[in-house]
Motif scaffolding. Sequence first.
Motif, mmCIF file in Angstrom:
data_model
loop_
_atom_site.group_PDB
_atom_site.id
_atom_site.type_symbol
_atom_site.label_atom_id
_atom_site.label_comp_id
_atom_site.label_asym_id
_atom_site.label_seq_id
_atom_site.Cartn_x
_atom_site.Cartn_y
_atom_site.Cartn_z
ATOM 1 N N PHE A 287 0.835 -1.205 0.000
ATOM 2 C CA PHE A 287 0.000 0.000 0.000
ATOM 3 C C PHE A 287 0.874 1.262 0.000
ATOM 4 O O PHE A 287 0.564 2.248 -0.665
ATOM 5 N N ALA A 288 1.965 1.216 0.752
ATOM 6 C CA ALA A 288 2.861 2.374 0.820
ATOM 7 C C ALA A 288 3.510 2.640 -0.539
ATOM 8 O O ALA A 288 3.601 3.792 -0.984
ATOM 9 N N LEU A 289 3.977 1.574 -1.203
ATOM 10 C CA LEU A 289 4.604 1.739 -2.515
ATOM 11 C C LEU A 289 3.608 2.292 -3.524
ATOM 12 O O LEU A 289 3.938 3.190 -4.321
ATOM 13 N N PHE A 290 2.382 1.780 -3.481
ATOM 14 C CA PHE A 290 1.343 2.314 -4.365
ATOM 15 C C PHE A 290 1.107 3.793 -4.086
ATOM 16 O O PHE A 290 1.013 4.613 -5.012
ATOM 17 N N SER A 291 1.015 4.138 -2.814
ATOM 18 C CA SER A 291 0.751 5.522 -2.430
ATOM 19 C C SER A 291 1.855 6.451 -2.908
ATOM 20 O O SER A 291 1.589 7.548 -3.418
ATOM 21 N N ALA A 292 3.109 6.020 -2.774
ATOM 22 C CA ALA A 292 4.238 6.857 -3.202
ATOM 23 C C ALA A 292 4.225 7.076 -4.707
ATOM 24 O O ALA A 292 4.314 8.214 -5.190
ATOM 25 N N LEU A 293 4.097 5.989 -5.475
ATOM 26 C CA LEU A 293 4.147 6.100 -6.935
ATOM 27 C C LEU A 293 2.937 6.834 -7.486
ATOM 28 O O LEU A 293 3.053 7.625 -8.427
ATOM 29 N N ASP A 294 1.772 6.594 -6.906
ATOM 30 C CA ASP A 294 0.563 7.239 -7.411
ATOM 31 C C ASP A 294 0.562 8.733 -7.137
ATOM 32 O O ASP A 294 -0.166 9.488 -7.802
ATOM 33 N N ASN A 295 1.360 9.178 -6.171
ATOM 34 C CA ASN A 295 1.357 10.596 -5.834
ATOM 35 C C ASN A 295 2.545 11.371 -6.402
ATOM 36 O O ASN A 295 2.631 12.584 -6.206
ATOM 37 N N VAL A 296 3.449 10.702 -7.106
ATOM 38 C CA VAL A 296 4.443 11.449 -7.888
ATOM 39 C C VAL A 296 3.725 12.331 -8.915
ATOM 40 O O VAL A 296 4.039 13.515 -9.055
ATOM 41 N N PRO A 297 2.713 11.791 -9.629
ATOM 42 C CA PRO A 297 1.957 12.642 -10.563
ATOM 43 C C PRO A 297 1.164 13.753 -9.884
ATOM 44 O O PRO A 297 0.736 14.703 -10.545
ATOM 45 N N ASN A 298 0.957 13.633 -8.567
ATOM 46 C CA ASN A 298 0.185 14.658 -7.868
ATOM 47 C C ASN A 298 0.919 15.994 -7.822
ATOM 48 O O ASN A 298 0.360 17.018 -7.437
ATOM 49 N N TYR A 418 2.846 8.703 0.740
ATOM 50 C CA TYR A 418 2.124 9.724 -0.022
ATOM 51 C C TYR A 418 2.936 11.024 -0.063
ATOM 52 O O TYR A 418 3.052 11.672 -1.111
ATOM 53 N N CYS A 419 3.526 11.362 1.064
ATOM 54 C CA CYS A 419 4.346 12.579 1.134
ATOM 55 C C CYS A 419 5.617 12.454 0.294
ATOM 56 O O CYS A 419 6.025 13.416 -0.362
ATOM 57 N N VAL A 420 6.239 11.274 0.338
ATOM 58 C CA VAL A 420 7.462 11.067 -0.436
ATOM 59 C C VAL A 420 7.185 11.275 -1.916
ATOM 60 O O VAL A 420 7.949 11.960 -2.621
ATOM 61 N N GLY A 421 6.092 10.697 -2.402
ATOM 62 C CA GLY A 421 5.733 10.867 -3.804
ATOM 63 C C GLY A 421 5.460 12.310 -4.154
ATOM 64 O O GLY A 421 5.934 12.827 -5.182
ATOM 65 N N ASN A 422 4.705 12.987 -3.302
ATOM 66 C CA ASN A 422 4.380 14.392 -3.551
ATOM 67 C C ASN A 422 5.601 15.296 -3.442
ATOM 68 O O ASN A 422 5.704 16.300 -4.152
ATOM 69 N N ALA A 423 6.528 14.950 -2.539
ATOM 70 C CA ALA A 423 7.723 15.781 -2.353
ATOM 71 C C ALA A 423 8.692 15.622 -3.521
ATOM 72 O O ALA A 423 9.362 16.588 -3.918
ATOM 73 N N ALA A 424 8.775 14.414 -4.066
ATOM 74 C CA ALA A 424 9.710 14.165 -5.169
ATOM 75 C C ALA A 424 9.203 14.731 -6.488
ATOM 76 O O ALA A 424 9.994 15.183 -7.327
ATOM 77 N N GLY A 425 7.890 14.713 -6.673
ATOM 78 C CA GLY A 425 7.303 15.090 -7.945
ATOM 79 C C GLY A 425 7.650 16.468 -8.489
ATOM 80 O O GLY A 425 7.984 16.605 -9.677
ATOM 81 N N PRO A 426 7.591 17.531 -7.678
ATOM 82 C CA PRO A 426 7.820 18.874 -8.217
ATOM 83 C C PRO A 426 9.165 19.057 -8.905
ATOM 84 O O PRO A 426 9.288 19.881 -9.826
ATOM 85 N N PHE A 427 10.184 18.316 -8.503
ATOM 86 C CA PHE A 427 11.508 18.513 -9.080
ATOM 87 C C PHE A 427 11.642 17.947 -10.484
ATOM 88 O O PHE A 427 12.654 18.150 -11.157
ATOM 89 N N MET A 428 10.606 17.229 -10.943
ATOM 90 C CA MET A 428 10.611 16.781 -12.337
ATOM 91 C C MET A 428 10.428 17.951 -13.293
ATOM 92 O O MET A 428 10.927 17.946 -14.413
ATOM 93 N N PHE A 429 9.678 18.946 -12.830
ATOM 94 C CA PHE A 429 9.304 20.047 -13.712
ATOM 95 C C PHE A 429 10.374 21.142 -13.705
ATOM 96 O O PHE A 429 10.191 22.224 -13.153
#
Length: 516
Positions: A287-298, A418-429
């Motif tokens: 569940f944690a892995l799903f939450s992290a990956l699903d929230n990178v796009p967030n 969820y936070c890890v995914g959201n925190a990592a995502g912005p640096f893609m842009f």
Amino acid sequence: MSSVDQKSLQDEKHPHGVAVDTRQVDTGAQLVAGEDVELDAAEANRIRRKIDVHILPLMCVLYWVQFMDKTTLGSSAILGIKTATNLTTNEYNWLGTIFYLSYLFFEYPQNLALQRFPVGKWMSINIFVWSVALCCHAACRNFAGLFVVRLILGACEGSITAGFMIVSSMFYTRNEQTTRVGYWFLMNGTAQIISGFISFGTLHISRSSGLEPWQWLMIITGLITFVVSICFFFFFPDSPANAWFLTHDERVKAVQRIKENQTGVENKHFKKEQMWEAIMDPKTWLFALFSALDNVPNSLTNQRQLIVQSFGFSTLQTTLLGCVDGVIEILTILTGTWIAARIPNSRTWVAVVYFIPNILGVFIINFLPWSNKIGLLFGVWITGVGTAGFVLALAWVGQTTAGHTKKITVNAIMLCAYCVGNAAGPFMFQAKYQPRYHIPWIIIGICYAAGIVILIAIRMLLSHRNKVRATEPRDTTYDDVYVVRCDADGNEVEVKVAKEFLDLTDMQNRDFRYVL
């Protein structure tokens, strides 16, 4: 509790059963033990409707407010905050990331506090603090000031989703949780609509006041949040065992109503063994892995309006087009949770179907000609359909986890991911990927595809556990457990406690069956 613990609790005065300390059992057990209450379907539905009327509106309003508040950064980006505070692209991305890093750091302490203190009161304190922090955004003139207030917002918001997951499992049956989690989560879409109109309105406020549109946005949303914090403090219940709007008889029935969940209500006593079980349980990390990956796009939350504006739309058009994102989210969550609640054990397959448009949207944005701004806009819009998948997973965690300490630990781990995914995502842009952002969009597409695989893996694991338990002889270990009370005359009496209210974990209770 372990068999060793049970033996240590044997008491010569209670030779025919196991006497346990009331701190060991669920709070619901303390309410319903010894109560002989008949609960027919009509009465159960009446109690559910009464609960809906008193807690769902508050939950929905708060979730609308919290999403609107954390996305004010994205709205402010096209209202002038970057220019007014001299933010670079990297600093702007950091403001999106620090929110989730703070959320991550405070998530487990927040969950421990939610177990230790009254849930409703603890959340209301956090709401009040973040309303003040939000208003303070308007006074910030540089990156450092914005960094601090965003950090405070993240720390406070860590209590909300975790608190709502706990409250939903306290008041509702497993099937009802799917739709109720959908109801309060779809308020994210409502927030996008309302925030779009507020942003549109702030563009028309006279600047003679000395405040810019982005400052007005922060002040208006902060004041709305302040009002919600007051309402929450006085009107939101902490559990069905002490809900102010229920009579004693109705409280007993409210607890009896969720007996089928086999997860109880809550337990204020922290159990280290349950924490370790949560950590060692493979489904926790799936569940944690799903939450992290699903929230990178967030990370698109703070980038979406900038991306849409880059297609060639004006600021006014962009603020209004953002409302469509909200409409899509509302419709997809409503339909997704409705289908999953009505087709038994369909959560995985419904989530998978709803992720397909997201992947299609990624292809459209990557390969459609840049001149086709309507097609590109459509691609951005349909990447929001898969939100229904995350909502179903969020409800699924509570439905497949029993034992209060285990539940708050699993919730914390999933929301930290969820936070890890959201925190990592912005640096893609990054600026070097503008204007098409091919690399970020490819990463987003991979995350969506991986999420589908993980959900199927979770289903396979839980289905295997159900099959193993179906072949096991019935476990009678917890059939004869008592709490000792004093009656009106001061005499000790034994009261039998149902297995469902012993605060057992899903691994300890072999009668527990996982929904799929």
